[in-house]
Design a protein around this motif. Sequence first.
Motif, PDB file in Angstrom:
ATOM      1  N   ALA A 183      -1.870  -2.079   2.769  1.00 32.14           N
ATOM      2  CA  ALA A 183      -2.773  -2.236   1.622  1.00 32.14           C
ATOM      3  C   ALA A 183      -4.129  -2.744   2.092  1.00 32.14           C
ATOM      4  CB  ALA A 183      -2.168  -3.202   0.610  1.00 32.14           C
ATOM      5  N   GLY A 231       0.827  -1.221   0.000  1.00 37.43           N
ATOM      6  CA  GLY A 231       0.000   0.000   0.000  1.00 37.43           C
ATOM      7  C   GLY A 231       0.848   1.251   0.000  1.00 37.43           C
ATOM      8  N   GLU A 290      -5.730  11.955   8.578  1.00 43.69           N
ATOM      9  CA  GLU A 290      -5.991  12.685   7.336  1.00 43.69           C
ATOM     10  C   GLU A 290      -4.760  13.489   6.963  1.00 43.69           C
ATOM     11  OE1 GLU A 290      -9.387  12.100   6.527  1.00 43.69           O
ATOM     12  OE2 GLU A 290      -9.359  10.911   8.357  1.00 43.69           O
ATOM     13  N   GLY A 320       3.089  -6.877  -6.737  1.00 43.19           N
ATOM     14  CA  GLY A 320       2.502  -7.976  -5.977  1.00 43.19           C
ATOM     15  C   GLY A 320       1.076  -7.612  -5.646  1.00 43.19           C
ATOM     16  N   ASP A 321       0.323  -8.567  -5.181  1.00 42.86           N
ATOM     17  CA  ASP A 321      -1.084  -8.290  -4.879  1.00 42.86           C
ATOM     18  C   ASP A 321      -1.499  -9.109  -3.662  1.00 42.86           C
ATOM     19  OD1 ASP A 321      -4.022  -8.204  -5.054  1.00 42.86           O
ATOM     20  OD2 ASP A 321      -3.611  -7.251  -6.991  1.00 42.86           O
ATOM     21  N   SER A 353      -4.774  -1.936  11.598  1.00 38.98           N
ATOM     22  CA  SER A 353      -6.139  -2.109  12.121  1.00 38.98           C
ATOM     23  C   SER A 353      -6.796  -0.740  12.276  1.00 38.98           C
ATOM     24  CB  SER A 353      -6.101  -2.870  13.442  1.00 38.98           C
ATOM     25  OG  SER A 353      -5.700  -4.202  13.184  1.00 38.98           O
ATOM     26  N   PHE A 356      -7.185   5.458  14.708  1.00 32.10           N
ATOM     27  CA  PHE A 356      -8.388   6.250  14.478  1.00 32.10           C
ATOM     28  C   PHE A 356      -8.154   7.075  13.207  1.00 32.10           C
ATOM     29  CE2 PHE A 356     -11.269   5.773  18.218  1.00 32.10           C
ATOM     30  CZ  PHE A 356     -10.592   4.708  18.787  1.00 32.10           C
ATOM     31  N   GLN A 389      -8.710  -2.403   0.823  1.00 33.25           N
ATOM     32  CA  GLN A 389      -9.828  -1.641   0.266  1.00 33.25           C
ATOM     33  C   GLN A 389     -10.306  -0.851   1.473  1.00 33.25           C
ATOM     34  OE1 GLN A 389     -12.424   0.367  -0.485  1.00 33.25           O
ATOM     35  NE2 GLN A 389     -13.727  -1.195   0.452  1.00 33.25           N
TER      36      GLN A 389
HETATM   37  P1  NAP Z   1      -5.472   4.260   1.043  1.00 31.60           P
HETATM   38  O1  NAP Z   1      -4.980   5.645   0.765  1.00 31.60           O
HETATM   39  O2  NAP Z   1      -6.815   3.833   0.551  1.00 31.60           O
HETATM   40  O3  NAP Z   1      -4.368   3.259   0.446  1.00 31.60           O
HETATM   41  C1  NAP Z   1      -4.617   1.885   0.291  1.00 31.60           C
HETATM   42  C2  NAP Z   1      -3.450   1.236  -0.420  1.00 31.60           C
HETATM   43  O4  NAP Z   1      -3.731  -0.164  -0.577  1.00 31.60           O
HETATM   44  C3  NAP Z   1      -3.177   1.781  -1.826  1.00 31.60           C
HETATM   45  O5  NAP Z   1      -1.772   1.857  -2.000  1.00 31.60           O
HETATM   46  C4  NAP Z   1      -3.761   0.683  -2.720  1.00 31.60           C
HETATM   47  O6  NAP Z   1      -3.161   0.610  -3.970  1.00 31.60           O
HETATM   48  C5  NAP Z   1      -3.408  -0.546  -1.902  1.00 31.60           C
HETATM   49  N1  NAP Z   1      -4.157  -1.752  -2.277  1.00 31.60           N
HETATM   50  C6  NAP Z   1      -5.499  -1.901  -2.277  1.00 31.60           C
HETATM   51  N2  NAP Z   1      -5.803  -3.161  -2.622  1.00 31.60           N
HETATM   52  C7  NAP Z   1      -4.635  -3.824  -2.871  1.00 31.60           C
HETATM   53  C8  NAP Z   1      -4.289  -5.135  -3.279  1.00 31.60           C
HETATM   54  N3  NAP Z   1      -5.227  -6.057  -3.531  1.00 31.60           N
HETATM   55  N4  NAP Z   1      -2.996  -5.467  -3.398  1.00 31.60           N
HETATM   56  C9  NAP Z   1      -2.046  -4.552  -3.166  1.00 31.60           C
HETATM   57  N5  NAP Z   1      -2.298  -3.277  -2.790  1.00 31.60           N
HETATM   58  C10 NAP Z   1      -3.581  -2.928  -2.650  1.00 31.60           C
HETATM   59  O7  NAP Z   1      -5.448   3.961   2.608  1.00 31.60           O
HETATM   60  P2  NAP Z   1      -4.687   4.747   3.804  1.00 31.60           P
HETATM   61  O8  NAP Z   1      -5.580   5.820   4.300  1.00 31.60           O
HETATM   62  O9  NAP Z   1      -3.299   5.020   3.416  1.00 31.60           O
HETATM   63  O10 NAP Z   1      -4.708   3.622   4.926  1.00 31.60           O
HETATM   64  C11 NAP Z   1      -3.652   2.647   5.027  1.00 31.60           C
HETATM   65  C12 NAP Z   1      -4.169   1.436   5.789  1.00 31.60           C
HETATM   66  O11 NAP Z   1      -4.595   1.830   7.082  1.00 31.60           O
HETATM   67  C13 NAP Z   1      -5.368   0.737   5.157  1.00 31.60           C
HETATM   68  O12 NAP Z   1      -5.246  -0.628   5.437  1.00 31.60           O
HETATM   69  C14 NAP Z   1      -6.555   1.322   5.899  1.00 31.60           C
HETATM   70  O13 NAP Z   1      -7.637   0.415   5.865  1.00 31.60           O
HETATM   71  C15 NAP Z   1      -5.959   1.469   7.281  1.00 31.60           C
HETATM   72  N6  NAP Z   1      -6.507   2.520   8.141  1.00 31.60           N
HETATM   73  C16 NAP Z   1      -6.613   3.785   7.661  1.00 31.60           C
HETATM   74  C17 NAP Z   1      -7.082   4.777   8.518  1.00 31.60           C
HETATM   75  C18 NAP Z   1      -7.173   6.201   8.057  1.00 31.60           C
HETATM   76  O14 NAP Z   1      -7.857   6.978   8.735  1.00 31.60           O
HETATM   77  N7  NAP Z   1      -6.490   6.590   6.991  1.00 31.60           N
HETATM   78  C19 NAP Z   1      -7.422   4.469   9.848  1.00 31.60           C
HETATM   79  C20 NAP Z   1      -7.268   3.159  10.284  1.00 31.60           C
HETATM   80  C21 NAP Z   1      -6.797   2.195   9.421  1.00 31.60           C
HETATM   81  P3  NAP Z   1      -3.709   1.457  -5.251  1.00 31.60           P
HETATM   82  O15 NAP Z   1      -2.974   2.770  -5.215  1.00 31.60           O
HETATM   83  O16 NAP Z   1      -3.313   0.570  -6.392  1.00 31.60           O
HETATM   84  O17 NAP Z   1      -5.185   1.600  -5.094  1.00 31.60           O
END
Ligand code: NAP
Length: 322
Positions: free
Chosen positions: A81, A10, A180, A57-58, A124, A177, A83
């Motif tokens: 990484a 990710g 942003e 990778g995926d 998480s 939590f 959704q």
């Molecule tokens: P994000 O901006 O949506 O980034 C998600 C990343 O996952 C992107 O790089 C995406 O790649 C990649 N990805 C999605 N499906 C994949 C797959 N099948 N194989 C490989 N890569 C894949 O999320 P974020 O805000 O940075 O959050 C990072 C992590 O923390 C996530 O797991 C999210 O659920 C978790 N989280 C986030 C928050 C928050 O407030 N931001 C809070 C708690 C937890 P593409 O660029 O190709 O789409």
Amino acid sequence: MSQKTALITGITGQDGSYLAEFLLSMNYRVVGMVRRTSTINFDRIKHIQDQVEIVQGDLLDQSSMMDIVREYRPDEVYNLAAQSFVPTSFSQPVLTGEFTALGVTRILEAIRHLKPDTRFYQASSSEMFGKVQEVPQRESTPLYPRSPYGVAKVYGHWITVNYRESYDLYACSGILFNHESPRRGLEFVTHKVTHAVAKIKLGMQKELRMGNLDARRDWGFAGDYVRAMWMMLQQDHADDYVIATGETHSVRELLEVAFNYVGLNYQDHVVIDQKFYRPAEVDLLIGDPSKAGRELGWEPKVSFKQLVHMMVDADLTDLQRG
Ligand code: NAP
Ligand code: F7E
């Protein structure tokens, strides 16, 4: 000391880009896993692209995970990484489960079989608390997810704990939590609001359609939160930590702070649209980060107001640049 290798899944996401910057500043060799797409989507990491190694990778593909761990032999793996958008998890629940839940097991299996001394971080989420059973929420608060995303994250959390207990892996679950930044996806509420505020201010948009304004979240700055991920992997023992600010604000307050900052009143522009309501809502989130403060020495540095102002400023600059 020899240079450490970190693998980030990710890396093209919001957190992946901040974490890569942070690890580079700590002299890590940074390997970023990206999935194959028909057009390259490296906007968030273009400024550091020549300093990181990108590998395809995926999370859906077990053998790609095995190959990457075998080839790079990472000291630390950060599994970011997923959704990650809650409404999409209602429209694509099976895919969300494959990425966000089973994807965690695939990477843990690769580590267990090929490099069991790797330290593992699982992203998480406070969405696991959902219909909250305690206020504020802490590591011991019972989980009650309210979306397929939240349910998938509960699986990811418990499989991480299970591999720690079953196979003695150094595996941590960071219960983060909402956090942003100007790099946040435009569909999430903070960036949707700050981007619209900037466009309205510049005369490029008039109306902003929104969902539930009463929902409350504990919002922090992503740059602060990636530091906590790294800190979790530098301890004597692996454990789970809540990362939050300890403050909660409603979506309505977010609108007030963002519109007021540019001298506008949100009530002149916001229209409620049922389309943005969710089948089940998470009404109130507020975290208790005291364990992270005590054991990791972590604390947030950016306040809610500073965060919203930072995002409006960045959107104004980007839009004016064209
Ligand atoms: P994000 O901006 O949506 O980034 C998600 C990343 O996952 C992107 O790089 C995406 O790649 C990649 N990805 C999605 N499906 C994949 C797959 N099948 N194989 C490989 N890569 C894949 O999320 P974020 O805000 O940075 O959050 C990072 C992590 O923390 C996530 O797991 C999210 O659920 C978790 N989280 C986030 C928050 C928050 O407030 N931001 C809070 C708690 C937890 P593409 O660029 O190709 O789409
Ligand atoms: O919604 C309300 C909406 O989409 C926040 C992800 O990073 O954080 C994020 O999940 C609140 C909700 O984030 C609109 O109903 C009102 O109550 O910004 P959001 P989220 O669902 O809290 C957690 C911690 C994660 O782990 C997730 O990956 O805002 N809301 N009106 C709206 N939300 C959106 N998106 N759009 C609206 O128009």
